[in-house]
Design a protein around this motif. Structure first.
Motif, PDB file in Angstrom:
ATOM      1  N   SER A 552      -0.175   4.509   6.557  1.00 15.44           N
ATOM      2  CA  SER A 552       0.525   4.578   5.464  1.00 15.44           C
ATOM      3  C   SER A 552       0.099   5.971   4.213  1.00 15.44           C
ATOM      4  CB  SER A 552       0.899   3.562   4.779  1.00 15.44           C
ATOM      5  OG  SER A 552       2.200   2.541   5.567  1.00 15.44           O
ATOM      6  N   TYR A 553      -1.028   6.142   5.423  1.00 13.12           N
ATOM      7  CA  TYR A 553      -1.900   7.371   4.905  1.00 13.12           C
ATOM      8  C   TYR A 553      -1.047   8.607   3.890  1.00 13.12           C
ATOM      9  CZ  TYR A 553      -6.497   9.577   2.014  1.00 13.12           C
ATOM     10  OH  TYR A 553      -6.545  10.171   1.345  1.00 13.12           O
ATOM     11  N   HIS A 554      -0.834   8.839   2.384  1.00  9.22           N
ATOM     12  CA  HIS A 554       0.067   9.908   2.347  1.00  9.22           C
ATOM     13  C   HIS A 554       0.818  10.022   2.683  1.00  9.22           C
ATOM     14  CE1 HIS A 554      -4.280  11.870   1.528  1.00  9.22           C
ATOM     15  NE2 HIS A 554      -3.822  11.680   0.173  1.00  9.22           N
ATOM     16  N   ALA A 555       2.046   8.903   2.676  1.00 10.92           N
ATOM     17  CA  ALA A 555       3.348   9.201   3.423  1.00 10.92           C
ATOM     18  C   ALA A 555       4.124   9.833   3.052  1.00 10.92           C
ATOM     19  CB  ALA A 555       3.279   7.687   3.327  1.00 10.92           C
ATOM     20  N   LYS A 556       4.272   9.255   1.548  1.00 10.31           N
ATOM     21  CA  LYS A 556       4.974  10.605   0.593  1.00 10.31           C
ATOM     22  C   LYS A 556       5.075  11.837   0.998  1.00 10.31           C
ATOM     23  CE  LYS A 556       6.831  11.521  -4.095  1.00 10.31           C
ATOM     24  NZ  LYS A 556       6.613  13.049  -4.034  1.00 10.31           N
ATOM     25  N   ARG A 557       3.792  12.186   0.635  1.00 11.35           N
ATOM     26  CA  ARG A 557       3.516  13.925   1.851  1.00 11.35           C
ATOM     27  C   ARG A 557       4.304  14.020   2.968  1.00 11.35           C
ATOM     28  NH1 ARG A 557      -2.221  15.956   0.491  1.00 11.35           N
ATOM     29  NH2 ARG A 557      -3.071  14.792   2.077  1.00 11.35           N
ATOM     30  N   ALA A 558       3.404  13.146   3.544  1.00  9.83           N
ATOM     31  CA  ALA A 558       4.194  13.367   5.135  1.00  9.83           C
ATOM     32  C   ALA A 558       6.231  13.785   5.099  1.00  9.83           C
ATOM     33  CB  ALA A 558       3.793  12.449   5.924  1.00  9.83           C
ATOM     34  N   THR A 559       6.264  12.645   4.482  1.00 12.12           N
ATOM     35  CA  THR A 559       7.776  12.123   4.850  1.00 12.12           C
ATOM     36  C   THR A 559       8.707  13.896   3.920  1.00 12.12           C
ATOM     37  OG1 THR A 559       7.852  10.149   4.777  1.00 12.12           O
ATOM     38  CG2 THR A 559       9.484  11.695   3.916  1.00 12.12           C
ATOM     39  N   ASP A 560       7.418  14.298   2.813  1.00 10.67           N
ATOM     40  CA  ASP A 560       8.488  15.418   1.928  1.00 10.67           C
ATOM     41  C   ASP A 560       8.300  16.805   3.346  1.00 10.67           C
ATOM     42  OD1 ASP A 560       8.894  14.662  -0.280  1.00 10.67           O
ATOM     43  OD2 ASP A 560       6.933  14.619  -1.375  1.00 10.67           O
ATOM     44  N   ALA A 561       6.892  16.492   4.189  1.00 14.55           N
ATOM     45  CA  ALA A 561       7.121  17.864   5.009  1.00 14.55           C
ATOM     46  C   ALA A 561       8.494  17.762   5.855  1.00 14.55           C
ATOM     47  CB  ALA A 561       5.165  17.763   5.702  1.00 14.55           C
ATOM     48  N   ALA A 562       8.204  16.420   6.559  1.00 13.00           N
ATOM     49  CA  ALA A 562       8.933  16.171   7.979  1.00 13.00           C
ATOM     50  C   ALA A 562      10.214  16.650   7.241  1.00 13.00           C
ATOM     51  CB  ALA A 562       8.721  14.737   8.486  1.00 13.00           C
ATOM     52  N   SER A 563      10.937  16.086   6.175  1.00 13.88           N
ATOM     53  CA  SER A 563      12.379  16.333   5.424  1.00 13.88           C
ATOM     54  C   SER A 563      12.584  17.362   5.333  1.00 13.88           C
ATOM     55  CB  SER A 563      12.882  15.591   4.493  1.00 13.88           C
ATOM     56  OG  SER A 563      11.902  14.113   4.849  1.00 13.88           O
ATOM     57  N   ALA A 564      11.365  18.441   5.330  1.00 13.22           N
ATOM     58  CA  ALA A 564      11.755  19.921   4.816  1.00 13.22           C
ATOM     59  C   ALA A 564      12.172  20.286   6.045  1.00 13.22           C
ATOM     60  CB  ALA A 564      11.232  20.983   4.722  1.00 13.22           C
ATOM     61  N   GLY A 565      11.126  20.081   7.528  1.00 14.23           N
ATOM     62  CA  GLY A 565      11.932  20.936   9.015  1.00 14.23           C
ATOM     63  C   GLY A 565      12.340  19.584  10.139  1.00 14.23           C
ATOM     64  N   ALA A 566      12.822  18.850   9.853  1.00 13.51           N
ATOM     65  CA  ALA A 566      13.351  18.094  10.438  1.00 13.51           C
ATOM     66  C   ALA A 566      14.455  18.467  10.513  1.00 13.51           C
ATOM     67  CB  ALA A 566      12.992  16.490  10.508  1.00 13.51           C
ATOM     68  N   ARG A 567      14.836  18.201  12.200  1.00 14.60           N
ATOM     69  CA  ARG A 567      15.997  18.538  13.249  1.00 14.60           C
ATOM     70  C   ARG A 567      16.546  17.569  13.866  1.00 14.60           C
ATOM     71  NH1 ARG A 567      12.820  21.613  16.125  1.00 14.60           N
ATOM     72  NH2 ARG A 567      13.224  21.579  18.256  1.00 14.60           N
ATOM     73  N   VAL A 568      17.842  16.954  13.918  1.00 16.58           N
ATOM     74  CA  VAL A 568      17.953  16.388  15.249  1.00 16.58           C
ATOM     75  C   VAL A 568      18.789  17.143  16.171  1.00 16.58           C
ATOM     76  CG1 VAL A 568      19.794  14.121  15.598  1.00 16.58           C
ATOM     77  CG2 VAL A 568      19.540  14.935  13.524  1.00 16.58           C
ATOM     78  N   ASP A 569      17.828  15.989  17.290  1.00 14.31           N
ATOM     79  CA  ASP A 569      17.575  16.494  18.793  1.00 14.31           C
ATOM     80  C   ASP A 569      18.410  15.110  19.300  1.00 14.31           C
ATOM     81  OD1 ASP A 569      14.502  18.240  18.682  1.00 14.31           O
ATOM     82  OD2 ASP A 569      16.633  19.118  18.038  1.00 14.31           O
TER      83      ASP A 569
END
Length: 572
Positions: A552-569
């Motif tokens: 859970s370390y830096h979980a918010k920052r990680a989610t911000d990055a992933a949400s910006a670039g994530a796509r559904v495959d």
């Protein structure tokens, strides 16, 4: 780089899900090698009347497969291979599927020849034959130029299981095995790992892979290791020296001699021996692993709130080194379903006494705490609850719903167990639509049984693949220092990315007590940086890699990055 994995025994549905994920997302070629529990599979051309008995009556499942062919059997003692490879273009953009089938048949014929069995192919029937009996079945599916399914070689299965079907729809031919053919000459069957080594060697030849480029990793081999000799246990306890040896291409690891704590359980010593790791005496914690306690106002307020609501946090239960930093910031990872776990992982400090009944009021209390703390990002995890029919999935869904009601602006990350691979249970969690779905792989393939004997490598990859197919942002983590090597870590990182994981965490293992796995290696900050750079090169949306990193370390920052670039495959 071609990736070869020996996965041990894997349920058919989980192997199928893993194939689909690798087919859809992996950039490398893969060769998955494994055994299945008893199962009959119906190909696209199968006739149900070719199943002669109810499979459940003989202890087997019945599954539909989207490969060609009729009905066949898979079970223990049968080596199943799934090449997920990109076929070269043949002509006008077409792929030569027949050539792929012939290539697999050639692998099996050459493998059998290694053991003195003369086998052949037949024009009329796919597969490999010895006399008039089939010894290996072949079936494939190709989509977008990439393959799924593969072959099944009868090494030493229960051949009577074939009597309950019309194998491959062929009534006038028999079925044989390597064991039966060798027994006819008075010879014993080789161990499965020996057959796997031969299949891998001939696959490298037939698929024209560079031998030096193939990256192979095996889950632990357990043949003839159910009972450890007293000499072996004595050696593990440091009374005898252990000979050093490096891992071979076949996955046989090196043993590194060291002494064990007198408190280390014999069962844990045995699992370490299986994995080729001697119980190492823990050395002094290096300077970079030292954390200064900060008992400031933010930490004290979070602790007060957790206590007042009778909640549990993994921050405390797992002895997280970042507890002071995170709690000072007013963030915490909440642990639902109590504090008692039904599994005894070799690295975890969580209580393993008999669990108490699930508390139906717990979801509301967790949501109240999150709302009171006014969190932007909340992490919810759990102990493993194999005693519950759904593995705790319903409690996760209820907690997510409660947070959505009481703290609608808070993003919710869940860190889940594998729910024993139950697809319906997992779907319950997925349907609750957490913002991030985290399930930790924890360690490399070879050390899975030593670190977490009630879980397995393939199942964890399958859970992550299913979450990605459900359209979620997916996260996983590996803890380092239990005896893994850098090449193995890179292989595990590759597998995680290949099934669609978006966020990766890499951190150093800390031994909770003398009864847990010893620390075999303190990975340096530079080594973590190198692994992090490798992971980033594979395309993860976010990577946290460092000695003190936890899930859970830096979980918010990680989610911000992933949400910006994530796509559904969505796999085909």
């Amino acid at each position: 780089m071609p990736q070869v994995r020996w996965l041990g025994r894997v349920p058919y549905a989980e192997a199928d899900e893993l194939q689909r994920a690798l087919h859809a997302r992996a950039t490398d070629d893969y060769l998955l090698l494994l055994e299945h529990p008893h199962v009959y599979t119906l190909g696209s051309n199968a006739k149900i009347e070719h199943v002669l008995v109810a499979p459940a009556h003989v202890g087997a499942e019945l599954m539909h497969a989207d490969r060609g062919g009729d009905v066949t059997y898979h079970g223990p003692g049968q080596l199943v291979g799934y090449p997920i490879v990109t076929l070269p273009e043949w002509r006008a953009g077409m792929r030569d599927v027949v050539a792929h089938v012939r290539r697999m048949e050639a692998v099996l014929i050459a493998t059998l020849a290694d053991f003195g069995v003369a086998a052949r192919r037949e024009q009329k029937y796919p597969g490999v034959w010895v006399g008039d009996a089939k010894i290996a079945a072949v079936g494939v599916r190709v989509a977008r130029g990439r393959t799924r399914h593969g072959f099944a070689l009868n090494v030493d299965p229960d051949l009577t299981m074939f009597e309950h079907i019309v194998p491959c729809g062929i009534r006038d031919r028999g079925v044989t095995s390597l064991a039966r053919e060798l027994a006819g000459r008075g010879e014993s069957v080789p161990e499965m790992r020996t057959v796997v080594d031969a299949v891998v060697a001939h696959s490298i030849e037939q698929f024209e892979w560079s031998d030096d480029a193939v990256d192979r990793h095996d889950v632990v081999w357990r043949e003839h290791k159910d009972q450890l000799t007293q000499f072996t246990l004595d050696a593990l306890r440091g009374r005898h020296g252990a000979s050093p040896c490096e891992p071979t291409r076949g996955g046989s690891p090196r043993r590194e001699s060291a002494g064990a704590s007198p408190a280390t359980p014999v069962r844990l010593l045995g699992r370490l021996a299986e994995a080729g790791v001697d119980a190492a005496a823990e050395t002094r914690r290096p300077e970079w692993m030292r954390v200064r306690a900060d008992l400031g106002a933010g930490y004290r307020e979070t602790k007060r709130l957790v206590r007042s609501l009778d909640l549990h946090t993994v921050c405390e239960e797992a002895g997280c080194p970042n507890i002071y930093e995170c709690w000072a910031d007013g963030t915490a990872t909440f642990m639902i379903l109590g504090e008692r776990c039904t599994r005894a992982c070799g690295f975890c400090l969580v209580d393993t006494r008999r669990p108490l009944p699930a508390d139906p009021e717990e979801p509301a209390r967790v949501a109240s705490a999150i709302a009171t703390l006014d969190l932007d990002h909340a992490v919810i995890t759990c102990v493993a609850r194999d005693d519950l029919d759904d593995g705790g999935a319903g409690a996760f869904a209820a907690t997510i719903a409660a947070v959505r009601e009481h703290a609608p602006r808070t993003r919710v990350e869940v860190l889940i167990s594998d729910c024993k691979g139950d697809a319906a249970a997992l779907d319950t969690i997925f349907a609750a639509r957490p913002d991030v779905l985290n399930h930790n792989l924890e360690t490399v393939a070879r050390l899975q049984r030593a670190a977490r004997p009630s879980a397995n490598y393939a199942r964890s990859l399958t859970v992550l693949a299913r979450a990605k197919r459900a359209g979620l942002v997916v996260k996983s983590g590996i803890i380092l220092g239990m005896g893994e090597r850098a090449r193995e870590v890179r292989g595990a990182i590759t597998d995680l990315r290949s099934v669609g994981v978006d966020i990766l965490t890499l951190g150093q293992y800390l031994r909770p007590s003398p009864r847990h796995l010893p620390v075999a290696h303190w990975w340096t900050p530079d080594e973590f940086a190198e692994l992090g750079a490798f992971a980033e090169s594979l395309g993860f949306a976010h990577v946290e890699s460092g000695p003190l990193v936890r899930s859970s370390y830096h979980a918010k920052r990680a989610t911000d990055a992933a949400s910006a670039g994530a796509r559904v495959d969505v796999p085909a």
